[in-house]
Design a protein around this motif. Structure first.
Motif, PDB file in Angstrom:
ATOM      1  N   ARG A 212       1.584   6.278  -7.089  1.00 30.89           N
ATOM      2  CA  ARG A 212       0.523   7.179  -7.542  1.00 30.89           C
ATOM      3  C   ARG A 212       0.969   8.637  -7.443  1.00 30.89           C
ATOM      4  O   ARG A 212       0.720   9.441  -8.355  1.00 30.89           O
ATOM      5  N   SER A 213       1.630   8.988  -6.350  1.00 32.39           N
ATOM      6  CA  SER A 213       2.109  10.363  -6.194  1.00 32.39           C
ATOM      7  C   SER A 213       3.149  10.700  -7.265  1.00 32.39           C
ATOM      8  O   SER A 213       3.123  11.779  -7.863  1.00 32.39           O
TER       9      SER A 213
ATOM     10  N   GLU B 105       2.285   1.621  -3.431  1.00 31.00           N
ATOM     11  CA  GLU B 105       1.259   2.069  -4.374  1.00 31.00           C
ATOM     12  C   GLU B 105       0.998   3.563  -4.223  1.00 31.00           C
ATOM     13  O   GLU B 105       0.872   4.285  -5.219  1.00 31.00           O
ATOM     14  N   GLU B 106       0.904   4.035  -2.989  1.00 30.53           N
ATOM     15  CA  GLU B 106       0.694   5.467  -2.779  1.00 30.53           C
ATOM     16  C   GLU B 106       1.867   6.289  -3.319  1.00 30.53           C
ATOM     17  O   GLU B 106       1.670   7.333  -3.948  1.00 30.53           O
TER      18      GLU B 106
ATOM     19  N   GLN C 273       0.825  -1.204   0.000  1.00 31.91           N
ATOM     20  CA  GLN C 273       0.000   0.000   0.000  1.00 31.91           C
ATOM     21  C   GLN C 273       0.862   1.257   0.000  1.00 31.91           C
ATOM     22  O   GLN C 273       0.574   2.231  -0.708  1.00 31.91           O
ATOM     23  N   THR C 274       1.937   1.235   0.779  1.00 35.76           N
ATOM     24  CA  THR C 274       2.840   2.390   0.791  1.00 35.76           C
ATOM     25  C   THR C 274       3.493   2.597  -0.573  1.00 35.76           C
ATOM     26  O   THR C 274       3.589   3.721  -1.074  1.00 35.76           O
TER      27      THR C 274
END
Length: 306
Positions: free
Chosen positions: A90-91, A86-87, A83-84
């Motif tokens: 995305r950023s 992926e974030e 999740q980290t």
């Protein structure tokens, strides 16, 4: 019962075997022997393998809770790490997309500036570069505000161009900004010349038809005007230098009930979304003032003699 018939041996509970010291010595020697034999001849390897085979299911069952606990912990850790990641991805993707849009915008702006500089080299009159700040607040007019004013030498009536052609005319001047009325404004008119036929006319802003359209008015119904004709400034108004591109004829409607044709034109300048413009001095500021008339000689008085 006679006493001689009784068994004098102690009962099994009280019987005693070898002494503890004897047992210690025996088992110590046996252990030492087994260790030496196992180290030299691997005599205990079959026994060890058999015990490992027998005890493996028990060991597997005992280790299941530990393995499940470790697997669950690793799953949650990996999920959090995913999740980290992926974030972060995305950023980074959003930042790269923003940079790509900025690069495209800068390339487009650079291209327009180069075209504007080329147009500046072709124009013989003095010019001043300016940037459009915002559109005018009045929704019923077509006006923009530029970042040049009286302090920069801008005067009312100055023509305003972009890289494609005539954009409008300065109508209000303030100390640091100026208001430009676009050619598509309903109150704006500009004398034009048809480069194909040489016929002169007047183009008016006509936002009633389209927000970015012009109308070539007062042209006879049988006038030689065709779709695709290029209209340039004629220079007859004393404001715009001659030869500047203004618009291109889009549609010609010849009606039997009217003596004039309805001619719709599209401006060549970017009337919506323009960023940089060029302000010219009006022709009236470049024309030499009319010389003063010489005073008429005074008439001779009657009755005077030399």
């Amino acid at each position: 019962m006679p006493l001689g018939t009784l068994d004098g041996t102690p009962p099994p509970f009280f019987r005693q075997g070898p002494s503890a010291l004897s047992k210690l010595v025996f088992f110590s020697v046996l252990a030492l022997f087994l260790m030496v034999a196992d180290a030299r001849f691997d005599v205990m390897q079959p026994l060890r393998a058999g015990l490992a085979t027998v005890l493996y299911p028990v060991q597997w069952l005992v280790m299941r809770p530990v393995v499940w606990t470790q697997g669950g912990a690793q799953y949650f850790e990996s999920l959090k790490a995913s999740q980290t990641s992926e974030e972060a991805a995305r950023s980074k993707l959003a930042l790269q997309s923003q940079r790509a849009n900025q690069v495209e915008q800068l390339i487009l702006e650079n291209t327009r500036l180069r075209q504007l500089l080329d147009l500046r080299d072709r124009v013989t009159t003095s010019s001043l570069a300016a940037q459009v700040l915002y559109d005018a607040a009045d929704p019923y007019t077509r006006k923009v505000v530029i970042d040049r004013g009286v302090l920069d030498g801008v005067v009312a009536g100055s023509p305003v161009l972009d890289e494609a052609g005539v954009l409008g005319q300065v109508t209000r001047v303030y100390p640091m900004v100026s208001e430009v009325t676009l050619v598509t404004d309903r109150d704006q008119a500009i004398p034009v010349l048809n480069t194909r036929t040489g016929a002169r006319g007047v183009a008016f802003g006509d936002p009633a038809l389209r927000a970015s359209a012009l109308e070539l008015r007062f042209m006879a119904a049988n006038a030689d005007v065709q779709a695709g004709d290029l209209l340039t400034t004629s220079g007859m108004d004393g404001v715009y230098p001659p030869g500047l591109p203004v618009a291109r004829v889009e549609k010609v409607e010849r009606r039997m009930d009217s003596a004039f044709a309805r001619i719709t034109c599209l401006p060549l300048a970017l009337v919506s979304g323009v960023g940089h413009v060029m302000v010219l001095k009006p022709l009236t500021a470049q024309v030499a003032p009319r010389p003063a008339a010489e005073p008429a000689p005074a008439p001779a008085r009657k009755g005077l003699r030399k």
